[in-house]
Design an enzyme around this catalytic site. Structure first.
Site, mmCIF file in Angstrom:
data_model
loop_
_atom_site.group_PDB
_atom_site.id
_atom_site.type_symbol
_atom_site.label_atom_id
_atom_site.label_comp_id
_atom_site.label_asym_id
_atom_site.label_seq_id
_atom_site.Cartn_x
_atom_site.Cartn_y
_atom_site.Cartn_z
ATOM 1 N N TYR A 244 0.820 -1.210 0.000
ATOM 2 C CA TYR A 244 0.000 0.000 0.000
ATOM 3 C C TYR A 244 0.861 1.271 0.000
ATOM 4 O O TYR A 244 1.138 1.826 -1.041
ATOM 5 C CB TYR A 244 -0.984 -0.003 1.184
ATOM 6 C CG TYR A 244 -2.019 1.086 1.036
ATOM 7 C CD1 TYR A 244 -3.157 0.883 0.256
ATOM 8 C CD2 TYR A 244 -1.864 2.318 1.645
ATOM 9 C CE1 TYR A 244 -4.100 1.875 0.084
ATOM 10 C CE2 TYR A 244 -2.797 3.324 1.488
ATOM 11 C CZ TYR A 244 -3.910 3.109 0.708
ATOM 12 O OH TYR A 244 -4.823 4.108 0.536
ATOM 13 N N THR A 285 -14.117 -0.574 3.823
ATOM 14 C CA THR A 285 -14.779 0.107 2.720
ATOM 15 C C THR A 285 -14.700 -0.767 1.477
ATOM 16 O O THR A 285 -13.916 -1.717 1.419
ATOM 17 C CB THR A 285 -14.128 1.470 2.422
ATOM 18 O OG1 THR A 285 -12.809 1.249 1.885
ATOM 19 C CG2 THR A 285 -14.022 2.331 3.682
#
Length: 406
Positions: A244, A285
């Protein structure tokens, strides 16, 4: 009438349908979880705001917290699909309809636009609305766009973002569920970025479109004195950094932060304004579930923190306090408002790291809150929401919120 009894059908973390009543209840629950305002502006007198990416994740939280905590009016932009003969609408479509109903009940004039935020046509439509409906002055812009691709309006070139480590391949633990919902810890690999992977991802997820929005609105003279803008971002744990923050997405986030500094210099000179990024804490999410390792990490984090895990709407309430001057707008040396300190506290990360090293398929139910995580994923699509009768038929043909006369 298109009432149906809906049951969840999914491929991994992606669900094929969404439940309108569940999505509506989820939005109401988020609204109830948002703190009450210190002083609520009278209806029709709140700050004028534009939220780009308003239907999901932190963008949805920004919209709801802005409405309730800051009393915003203005425009919310998202890109969702309506119902068809074969499929329900997207979850974001139903969440937007529920948000619009709450805004109307609260007496807040918020217009909801559905379209491609990367296009100049939508930017012009927003500018026209600010000019015509909101007095020609915009106080705040919140940018929260996560997309797989973007077409540059100037060149017509379409860029595609990728989730890859930079420099070398990377293997990481990740969490999956079988058809019965049984958790399984696996190791997955990701090939290193090559060619123009980094440049493509930066073109989609960096600050280029955010800056283009500011350019477009500034050229029309629509930025109010003291205008503030924030792009929502994430740093995350060292456990997920290789894929990430140190990967292609991280390169885009670095570009976003550099854009904030550039915009801040311009806005400070022209309208006495400010541009920052907001680094939010972990949440489940639709975007985050696509990142390898994030599902396992978030499940472990929840097991460590329990109810001390701060939900997005409470984080964004804090951000709106800073944007509107209720509390000081405080940024770090990189121009970032840090709403993630609860997640990255040294003792929290040490506890999560210890569990990460020990976790296997056999121990994951003891070390991670997998039941919570699985339910959170389902709730993204309106399923597993407490208080909803999933045996009852529900109307799936929900209209997009219309423009209420000013």
């Amino acid at each position: 009438m298109t009432e149906r009894v809906l049951t969840p059908r999914n491929r991994g973390f992606l669900f094929l349908d969404a439940h309108p009543a569940g999505c509506a209840r989820l939005v109401t629950d988020m609204w109830d979880a948002c703190p009450e305002p210190v002083v609520a502006p009278p209806a029709g007198e709140g700050p004028v705001a534009l939220v780009i990416g308003s239907s999901a994740g932190y963008g949805l939280a920004a919209t709801l917290a802005g409405l309730k905590r800051a009393g915003i009016r203005g425009i919310a932009v998202s890109f969702e699909k309506g119902p068809t003969a074969r499929r329900t609408a997207t979850a974001g479509w139903y969440r937007t309809a529920a948000t619009a109903a709450l805004a109307q009940d609260a007496g807040r004039d918020l217009v909801f636009l559905n379209g491609d935020a990367f296009s100049d046509g939508l930017k012009d439509e927003v500018a026209d609305l600010v000019e015509r409906r909101f007095g020609g002055r915009l106080d705040h812009l919140v940018y929260s766009v996560a997309a797989p691709r973007r077409t540059d309006p100037d060149t017509g070139t379409t860029y595609t973002s990728v989730l890859k480590p930079i420099g070398a391949p990377h293997r990481t633990k990740t969490l999956v569920f079988d058809a019965d919902g049984t958790p399984d810890v696996r190791e997955v690999g990701a090939e290193a970025a090559e060619g123009d992977d980094i440049a493509q991802t930066v073109a989609v997820m960096g600050g280029a479109d955010w800056e283009r929005w500011i350019d477009r609105l500034a050229a029309r003279g629509l930025l109010a004195e003291g205008f503030t803008t924030v792009a929502l971002s994430y740093i995350g744990s060292p456990l997920t950094a290789a894929i990430y923050r140190q990967g292609t997405i991280g390169a885009a986030k670095t570009h976003l932060e550099a854009t904030a500094r550039t915009l801040h210099e311009r806005l400070a000179k022209t309208v006495g304004g400010r541009a920052v990024t907001s680094v939010n804490g972990a949440a489940v999410t639709q975007s985050s579930t696509a990142v390898p390792g994030i599902a396992l990490y978030t499940s472990l984090l929840r097991a460590v923190l329990g109810t001390r895990l701060v939900p997005p709407v409470r984080q964004l309430a804090r951000l709106w306090d800073q944007l509107t001057g209720t509390s000081p707008l405080t940024a770090d040396a990189e121009g970032r408002v840090r709403l993630d300190t609860w997640e990255l506290a040294e003792n929290v990360q040490a506890a999560v790291a210890e569990r990460w090293e020990a976790v296997t398929t056999e121990t994951v139910a003891d070390l991670a809150d997998v039941d919570w995580f699985r339910a959170e994923v389902r709730r993204l699509y309106g399923f597993s929401v407490p208080g909803v009768d999933y045996t009852a038929p529900v109307e799936t043909d929900v209209p997009w919120p219309g423009l209420i006369p000013a």
